[in-house]
Design a protein around this motif. Structure first.
Motif, PDB file in Angstrom:
ATOM      1  N   GLU A  45     -22.179   5.228   1.084  1.00 17.88           N
ATOM      2  CA  GLU A  45     -22.113   6.057  -0.139  1.00 17.88           C
ATOM      3  C   GLU A  45     -22.326   5.166  -1.365  1.00 17.88           C
ATOM      4  OE1 GLU A  45     -20.772   6.968  -3.720  1.00 17.88           O
ATOM      5  OE2 GLU A  45     -19.049   6.206  -2.600  1.00 17.88           O
ATOM      6  N   VAL A  55     -21.168   5.140  -9.460  1.00 23.99           N
ATOM      7  CA  VAL A  55     -21.391   3.692  -9.347  1.00 23.99           C
ATOM      8  C   VAL A  55     -22.251   3.403  -8.111  1.00 23.99           C
ATOM      9  CG1 VAL A  55     -20.252   1.459  -8.966  1.00 23.99           C
ATOM     10  CG2 VAL A  55     -19.142   3.205 -10.400  1.00 23.99           C
ATOM     11  N   ASN A 117      -8.676   2.920  -9.989  1.00 25.65           N
ATOM     12  CA  ASN A 117      -8.726   3.862  -8.870  1.00 25.65           C
ATOM     13  C   ASN A 117     -10.160   4.014  -8.366  1.00 25.65           C
ATOM     14  OD1 ASN A 117      -8.751   6.100  -7.172  1.00 25.65           O
ATOM     15  ND2 ASN A 117      -8.519   7.565  -8.862  1.00 25.65           N
ATOM     16  N   THR A 118     -10.474   3.290  -7.325  1.00 23.66           N
ATOM     17  CA  THR A 118     -11.820   3.386  -6.745  1.00 23.66           C
ATOM     18  C   THR A 118     -11.876   4.370  -5.586  1.00 23.66           C
ATOM     19  OG1 THR A 118     -11.128   1.429  -5.543  1.00 23.66           O
ATOM     20  CG2 THR A 118     -12.794   1.112  -7.276  1.00 23.66           C
ATOM     21  N   HIS A 175      -4.359  12.913 -12.581  1.00 22.16           N
ATOM     22  CA  HIS A 175      -5.458  13.605 -13.254  1.00 22.16           C
ATOM     23  C   HIS A 175      -5.761  14.911 -12.529  1.00 22.16           C
ATOM     24  CE1 HIS A 175      -7.099   9.565 -14.945  1.00 22.16           C
ATOM     25  NE2 HIS A 175      -6.187  10.091 -15.723  1.00 22.16           N
ATOM     26  N   ASN A 236     -12.420  15.104 -10.928  1.00 25.25           N
ATOM     27  CA  ASN A 236     -12.940  13.989 -11.758  1.00 25.25           C
ATOM     28  C   ASN A 236     -13.860  14.516 -12.845  1.00 25.25           C
ATOM     29  OD1 ASN A 236     -11.682  12.129 -10.213  1.00 25.25           O
ATOM     30  ND2 ASN A 236     -13.499  11.318  -9.244  1.00 25.25           N
ATOM     31  N   HIS A 239     -11.843  16.405 -15.434  1.00 28.47           N
ATOM     32  CA  HIS A 239     -11.041  15.463 -16.213  1.00 28.47           C
ATOM     33  C   HIS A 239     -11.856  14.874 -17.366  1.00 28.47           C
ATOM     34  CE1 HIS A 239      -8.518  12.104 -17.255  1.00 28.47           C
ATOM     35  NE2 HIS A 239      -9.397  11.231 -16.815  1.00 28.47           N
ATOM     36  N   ARG A 240     -13.118  14.546 -17.075  1.00 28.25           N
ATOM     37  CA  ARG A 240     -13.940  13.906 -18.103  1.00 28.25           C
ATOM     38  C   ARG A 240     -14.765  14.897 -18.919  1.00 28.25           C
ATOM     39  NH1 ARG A 240     -16.457   8.455 -16.648  1.00 28.25           N
ATOM     40  NH2 ARG A 240     -14.700   7.223 -15.901  1.00 28.25           N
ATOM     41  N   GLY A 286     -16.915  12.017  -8.620  1.00 20.90           N
ATOM     42  CA  GLY A 286     -16.295  11.117  -7.621  1.00 20.90           C
ATOM     43  C   GLY A 286     -15.770  11.850  -6.395  1.00 20.90           C
ATOM     44  N   ASP A 290     -16.674  10.951  -2.507  1.00 23.61           N
ATOM     45  CA  ASP A 290     -15.691  10.744  -1.418  1.00 23.61           C
ATOM     46  C   ASP A 290     -16.035  11.616  -0.214  1.00 23.61           C
ATOM     47  OD1 ASP A 290     -14.160   9.114  -3.087  1.00 23.61           O
ATOM     48  OD2 ASP A 290     -12.920  10.786  -3.787  1.00 23.61           O
TER      49      ASP A 290
HETATM   50  N1  LIG Z   1     -19.668   5.621  -6.082  1.00 21.76           N
HETATM   51  C1  LIG Z   1     -18.683   6.109  -6.841  1.00 21.76           C
HETATM   52  N2  LIG Z   1     -18.765   6.016  -8.176  1.00 21.76           N
HETATM   53  C2  LIG Z   1     -17.777   6.508  -8.954  1.00 21.76           C
HETATM   54  N3  LIG Z   1     -16.668   7.130  -8.488  1.00 21.76           N
HETATM   55  C3  LIG Z   1     -16.546   7.222  -7.178  1.00 21.76           C
HETATM   56  C4  LIG Z   1     -17.536   6.733  -6.289  1.00 21.76           C
HETATM   57  N4  LIG Z   1     -17.140   6.946  -5.040  1.00 21.76           N
HETATM   58  C5  LIG Z   1     -15.964   7.565  -5.124  1.00 21.76           C
HETATM   59  N5  LIG Z   1     -15.578   7.750  -6.405  1.00 21.76           N
HETATM   60  C6  LIG Z   1     -14.337   8.428  -6.793  1.00 21.76           C
HETATM   61  O1  LIG Z   1     -14.297   8.798  -8.149  1.00 21.76           O
HETATM   62  C7  LIG Z   1     -13.101   8.404  -8.743  1.00 21.76           C
HETATM   63  C8  LIG Z   1     -13.450   7.766 -10.050  1.00 21.76           C
HETATM   64  O2  LIG Z   1     -12.358   7.758 -10.801  1.00 21.76           O
HETATM   65  P1  LIG Z   1     -12.327   7.826 -12.404  1.00 21.76           P
HETATM   66  O3  LIG Z   1     -12.426   6.461 -12.972  1.00 21.76           O
HETATM   67  O4  LIG Z   1     -13.221   8.886 -12.952  1.00 21.76           O
HETATM   68  O5  LIG Z   1     -10.899   8.351 -12.417  1.00 21.76           O
HETATM   69  P2  LIG Z   1      -9.733   7.871 -13.168  1.00 21.76           P
HETATM   70  O6  LIG Z   1      -9.512   6.407 -13.125  1.00 21.76           O
HETATM   71  O7  LIG Z   1      -8.712   8.741 -12.507  1.00 21.76           O
HETATM   72  O8  LIG Z   1     -10.172   8.383 -14.634  1.00 21.76           O
HETATM   73  P3  LIG Z   1     -10.561   7.589 -15.983  1.00 21.76           P
HETATM   74  O9  LIG Z   1     -11.406   6.380 -15.626  1.00 21.76           O
HETATM   75  O10 LIG Z   1     -11.351   8.630 -16.722  1.00 21.76           O
HETATM   76  O11 LIG Z   1      -9.267   7.258 -16.607  1.00 21.76           O
HETATM   77  C9  LIG Z   1     -12.397   7.488  -7.810  1.00 21.76           C
HETATM   78  O12 LIG Z   1     -11.112   7.972  -7.589  1.00 21.76           O
HETATM   79  C10 LIG Z   1     -13.164   7.552  -6.517  1.00 21.76           C
HETATM   80  O13 LIG Z   1     -12.431   8.202  -5.505  1.00 21.76           O
END
Ligand SMILES: Nc1ncnc2c1ncn2[C@@H]1O[C@H](COP(=O)(O)OP(=O)(O)OP(=O)(O)O)[C@@H](O)[C@H]1O
Ligand SMILES: CC(C)(COP(=O)(O)OP(=O)(O)OC[C@H]1O[C@@H](n2cnc3c(N)ncnc32)[C@H](O)[C@@H]1O)[C@@H](O)C(=O)NCCC(=O)NCCS
Length: 304
Positions: A45, A55, A117-118, A175, A236, A239-240, A286, A290
């Motif tokens: 992915e 990303v 949080n990835t 979130h 996600n 949220h944004r 996101g 997942d």
């Molecule tokens: N390739 C990817 N690129 C971006 N997000 C991904 C990807 N793969 C999975 N995700 C999911 O998207 C979410 C991205 O989180 P994001 O940074 O938007 O949330 P946050 O930290 O909760 O919010 P914020 O950054 O707006 O405060 C992750 O929790 C992850 O599970």
């Protein structure tokens, strides 16, 4: 690998201790292979491109706080978790046991990424699916999609439904929960409580349809991602981008597929346009990312 498979009519008969030892060993090998497949699905992915707003190795999409490197560090920290949760599933563990493994994995992810949080959604979705596959394997059930979904719901469905309705301790809100309250949409928890319909009813059929049309896995994954983005209430995105951002993600993705998806000769240019538009609005689907990894895991698990 040679497998010890018991004929269904003999399942109630106790195994000879030597057979039991061999079956246990082979089950652990299976769980290790499954964990590797879960990590590989998440890696696939990550490297898929173009992925609107997300990303990849090419760019950071709508994100300023994470890069492909952040995701790789997180993935490395998760490799033991998928093995542990598959073994827990094999042993028929209760939901609280799975939950404590997931919470430990979230903590390791946050340590590995410096608090970013990835993979929270992936820890949940791929974790529950690994548990269901471990359970099925331990009971000589086929690792087919319908069996896995039924296993998940029969074994942990009630607990997942309770988890979906539960508040976080100490009055905190994720979130996802904030979005669910403001926009009345279900997120990851509801998706889990329903047995991941987006994986089984949207992404997998799309993967299979694109492959059946003669295109390869790369095209199939792109189409499946767009199908997920067109369908999902992704917390996600809410949220944004709020309700407006979510409507845009759904309609842009549905239009891509309605025009033919990756069957179009210029699909890559269309997907890149979509990527630029999501980045300009800071949208990041996101949840769909997942669940794409989750669908790839289920799709490949039948070959284990
Ligand atoms: N390739 C990817 N690129 C971006 N997000 C991904 C990807 N793969 C999975 N995700 C999911 O998207 C979410 C991205 O989180 P994001 O940074 O938007 O949330 P946050 O930290 O909760 O919010 P914020 O950054 O707006 O405060 C992750 O929790 C992850 O599970
Ligand atoms: C189950 C989780 C993911 C609940 O998330 P919540 O709805 O509170 O939102 P949160 O903002 O924390 O995270 C949402 C994550 O799900 C993904 N997501 C967003 N929308 C969706 C959706 N519609 N479907 C699936 N995944 C989604 C996002 O990518 C994000 O990573 C999790 O935070 C949690 O409960 N963790 C504790 C460990 C646990 O109890 N696990 C359950 C047993 S394995």
């Amino acid at each position: 690998m040679r497998r010890l498979m018991q004929h269904p009519d003999t399942l109630d008969r106790p195994l000879h201790p030597m057979q039991k030892r061999r079956a246990d060993r082979e089950n652990l090998v299976f769980c290790r292979q499954l964990a590797r497949l879960a990590v590989r699905s998440l890696y696939q992915e990550l490297v898929l491109y173009p992925k609107p707003g997300l990303v990849s190795r090419v760019d950071n999409g709508s994100h300023t706080d994470m890069t492909a490197q952040t995701f790789l560090r997180s993935l490395f920290a998760l490799r033991h978790y998928f093995f542990q949760i598959a073994v827990a599933g094999l042993e028929g563990a209760s939901f609280p046991t799975l939950q404590s493994l997931a919470i430990g994995a979230e903590q390791r992810m946050l340590r590995a990424t410096g608090g970013i949080n990835t993979h929270r959604g992936a820890i949940f979705a791929l974790g529950m699916l690994c548990a269901a596959m471990g359970y099925a394997r331990g009971r000589h059930m086929p690792l087919q999609a319908a069996t896995l979904r039924a296993t998940l719901l029969i074994q942990w469905g009630d607990a997942l439904a309770r988890h979906s309705a539960a508040a976080l301790p100490g009055g905190q809100h994720s979130h996802g929960q904030r979005v669910a309250a403001v926009h009345a949409v279900g997120g990851a928890r509801e998706e889990g409580a329903l047995g991941f319909p987006a994986v089984f009813e949207v992404a997998l059929p799309q993967l299979q349809a694109t492959l059946a049309a003669g295109r390869d896995l790369h095209h199939a994954r792109i189409d499946a991602l767009f199908a997920l983005m067109a369908h999902l209430s992704d917390t996600n995105v809410y949220h944004r981008g709020g309700a407006e951002g979510a409507a845009l993600v759904r309609s842009r993705s549905a239009a891509f597929l309605a025009a033919g998806g990756t069957a179009l000769p210029d699909w890559e240019a269309q997907a890149l346009d979509c990527h630029r538009e999501f980045v300009a609005r800071r949208l990041s689907p996101g949840g769909a990312a997942d669940l794409l990894a989750a669908a790839c895991l289920v799709h490949e698990a039948v070959y284990l």
